[in-house]
Design a protein around this motif. Structure first.
Motif, PDB file in Angstrom:
ATOM      1  N   ARG A   1       0.839  -1.193   0.000  1.00 46.49           N
ATOM      2  CA  ARG A   1       0.000   0.000   0.000  1.00 46.49           C
ATOM      3  C   ARG A   1       0.883   1.256   0.000  1.00 46.49           C
ATOM      4  O   ARG A   1       1.989   1.254   0.555  1.00 46.49           O
ATOM      5  CB  ARG A   1      -0.959   0.027   1.188  1.00 46.49           C
ATOM      6  CG  ARG A   1      -0.310   0.116   2.556  1.00 46.49           C
ATOM      7  CD  ARG A   1      -1.359   0.163   3.645  1.00 46.49           C
ATOM      8  NE  ARG A   1      -0.761   0.229   4.984  1.00 46.49           N
ATOM      9  CZ  ARG A   1      -1.449   0.354   6.102  1.00 46.49           C
ATOM     10  NH1 ARG A   1      -2.776   0.427   6.059  1.00 46.49           N
ATOM     11  NH2 ARG A   1      -0.839   0.422   7.271  1.00 46.49           N
TER      12      ARG A   1
ATOM     13  N   ALA B   1      -8.488   1.333  -0.242  1.00 50.20           N
ATOM     14  CA  ALA B   1      -7.469   0.374  -0.684  1.00 50.20           C
ATOM     15  C   ALA B   1      -6.981   0.691  -2.094  1.00 50.20           C
ATOM     16  O   ALA B   1      -7.745   1.145  -2.941  1.00 50.20           O
ATOM     17  CB  ALA B   1      -8.031  -1.045  -0.632  1.00 50.20           C
TER      18      ALA B   1
ATOM     19  N   TYR C   1      -5.525  -1.953   3.210  1.00 47.74           N
ATOM     20  CA  TYR C   1      -5.069  -2.991   2.288  1.00 47.74           C
ATOM     21  C   TYR C   1      -6.292  -3.551   1.572  1.00 47.74           C
ATOM     22  O   TYR C   1      -7.395  -3.566   2.128  1.00 47.74           O
ATOM     23  CB  TYR C   1      -4.376  -4.130   3.031  1.00 47.74           C
ATOM     24  CG  TYR C   1      -2.962  -3.834   3.471  1.00 47.74           C
ATOM     25  CD1 TYR C   1      -1.940  -3.670   2.544  1.00 47.74           C
ATOM     26  CD2 TYR C   1      -2.649  -3.744   4.827  1.00 47.74           C
ATOM     27  CE1 TYR C   1      -0.642  -3.419   2.963  1.00 47.74           C
ATOM     28  CE2 TYR C   1      -1.360  -3.498   5.253  1.00 47.74           C
ATOM     29  CZ  TYR C   1      -0.357  -3.331   4.313  1.00 47.74           C
ATOM     30  OH  TYR C   1       0.928  -3.084   4.724  1.00 47.74           O
TER      31      TYR C   1
ATOM     32  N   ASN D   1     -13.337  -1.654   2.115  1.00 50.80           N
ATOM     33  CA  ASN D   1     -11.955  -1.174   1.976  1.00 50.80           C
ATOM     34  C   ASN D   1     -11.877  -0.010   0.982  1.00 50.80           C
ATOM     35  O   ASN D   1     -11.134  -0.047  -0.003  1.00 50.80           O
ATOM     36  CB  ASN D   1     -11.033  -2.311   1.552  1.00 50.80           C
ATOM     37  CG  ASN D   1     -10.898  -3.374   2.619  1.00 50.80           C
ATOM     38  OD1 ASN D   1     -10.997  -3.085   3.811  1.00 50.80           O
ATOM     39  ND2 ASN D   1     -10.696  -4.620   2.214  1.00 50.80           N
TER      40      ASN D   1
END
Length: 333
Positions: free
Chosen positions: A182, A321, A194, A318
Motif C-alpha cells: 500500500r 485500498a 489494504y 476497503n
C-alpha cells in the motif's frame, strides 16, 4: 526513493490525483500511460479464474499471470482515482450474505494479540515478525533478516518511519507466498486500507492458491526479499517506490519462468462495483495497444503487456485500498 518529509513539501496528494484524473478513462497514469514507456515489455498470459459471489469476505477474484522466459516485472499499488472525494473510509468486515463469519459471541472475549518482534530497525524502516496460533498451511520457512533467522513466522511486515509515526507499507506471508502493498496516505488520512493480495513465484493450488518457499532473506540496505522457491529457482522482491498515493515492488526471477506454472497471481473480492476491493480490469493486449477496460468478472483470459485491477466507483468495502497492477514484464535471454 523520496523521503516522506521531502514529498510533503514537494507536492501534495492533489498533484497525484490531478495526474490520475487527466489520464484516459481515469486509468493509472504511470502504468497504462505513454506508449514509449512500454517499448521494452513483453506480453504474458492472463487467466481469469474468478467467480461471482454475494459475500464481501470471500476472495472470489483470482487471476494468474504466466508465460515462458519472463524474468522480471513490477507490481504497483496506487490510490484509486476517487480517493480525494472519500469523506469516510470503510474497512470493517461485512458478513452479509456469507455462509461463514464470527457468529454470536456468548461472552466477552479478550482480543488475541499475536506475539510480534522487531527483526530490524534503522532511522528509515522497521521490519517486524508476527506469529499466530495456527495457519492454514503449517510449513517451516526460515526467514533471515540481517543476522537473525526465525523459523516459525506467519507474517513479515515492513514499516516506513514517517513524521506521523511508523506506517506499514508491505507485508508478506512466508508459508503461502501472499503479499500486500500500500502507498503512503494523503495527509488528511491516518492510513489507507489494504485490499487485493498478490503472489510471487510458481503458483500452485490447494485449498487456496499458494507459492511454496524454502527460505526467505531480507536485506535491509536494499529493501529486498530474496525468495528460495520450493519448486526450484530464486526470486527477489524489492521495494522500489514509495510515495503518497503510489508504491511499487520490482520482481526478478532466476531462472526465468518456464511457463509450466503461473509466476504471479492476484487475489481479491468483488460483489458489485460499489462493493469490491477491485472491480475493473484495465489492460493492453500488447505493447502500444489501446487500453481496454472490463469488469473483473467478465474479463476473458488472454494476452496482456500490462494489467491493472482497479476501481472507478467508491466502494463500501476497503474504500481507500489501492488499485493493484502488473507491468514491465521482461523476457530472459
Amino acid at each position: 526513493m523520496q523521503s516522506f518529509v521531502a514529498t510533503r513539501f514537494r507536492r501534495g496528494f492533489g498533484a497525484v490525483l490531478a495526474a490520475a484524473l487527466l489520464a484516459p478513462a481515469g486509468l493509472l497514469p504511470a502504468v497504462l500511460g505513454p506508449v514509449a514507456a512500454q517499448a521494452e515489455t513483453v506480453t504474458v498470459d492472463v487467466a481469469n479464474k474468478s467467480y461471482a459471489t454475494k459475500c464481501a469476505e470471500e476472495d472470489n477474484i483470482y487471476y494468474t499471470l504466466g508465460g515462458a522466459k519472463v524474468d522480471g516485472f513490477t507490481v504497483i499499488a496506487r490510490s484509486p482515482v476517487y480517493l480525494d472525494t472519500v469523506m469516510r473510509d470503510s474497512t470493517a468486515p461485512d458478513f452479509t450474505d456469507c455462509s461463514f463469519g464470527p457468529g454470536p459471541d456468548p461472552a466477552p472475549v479478550k482480543p488475541y494479540i499475536p506475539p510480534t518482534a522487531i527483526l530490524y530497525e534503522d532511522d528509515q524502516y522497521m521490519v517486524k515478525g508476527v506469529v499466530y496460533p495456527d495457519f492454514w498451511r503449517p510449513t517451516v520457512v526460515p526467514v533471515k533478516v540481517g543476522k537473525l533467522t526465525q523459523n516459525f513466522l506467519h507474517l513479515v511486515q515492513v514499516w516506513k518511519k514517517t513524521v506521523a509515526g511508523p506506517y506499514e507499507v508491505l507485508v508478506m506471508y512466508p508459508q503461502d507466498g501472499y503479499w500486500r502493498l500500500r502507498p503512503l496516505p494523503p495527509f488528511r488520512m491516518h492510513e489507507v486500507a489494504y485490499g487485493s493480495s498478490f503472489l510471487v513465484g510458481p503458483v500452485e493450488e490447494s485449498t487456496r492458491p499458494f507459492v511454496a518457499y524454502k527460505a526467505i532473506e531480507f536485506d535491509p540496505k536494499t529493501l529486498t526479499f530474496t525468495l528460495d522457491f520450493a519448486k526450484g529457482g530464486k526470486g527477489t522482491v524489492r521495494l522500489a517506490d514509495l510515495d503518497i498515493g503510489h508504491a511499487a515492488v520490482a520482481v526478478k526471477l532466476d531462472p526465468p519462468s518456464d511457463g509450466t506454472l503461473p509466476f504471479t497471481a492476484l487475489r481479491s473480492m468483488y460483489v458489485r462495483p460499489g462493493n469490491a476491493d477491485t472491480a475493473e480490469a484495465q489492460w493492453r493486449a500488447a505493447p502500444g495497444a489501446p487500453v481496454q477496460v472490463q469488469s473483473v468478472i467478465e474479463f476473458k483470459s488472454g494476452k496482456a503487456a500490462e494489467i491493472v485491477f482497479g476501481r472507478s466507483t467508491p466502494s463500501t468495502h476497503n474504500t481507500s485500498a489501492p488499485d493493484v497492477g502488473f507491468t514491465g514484464f521482461t523476457a530472459g535471454r
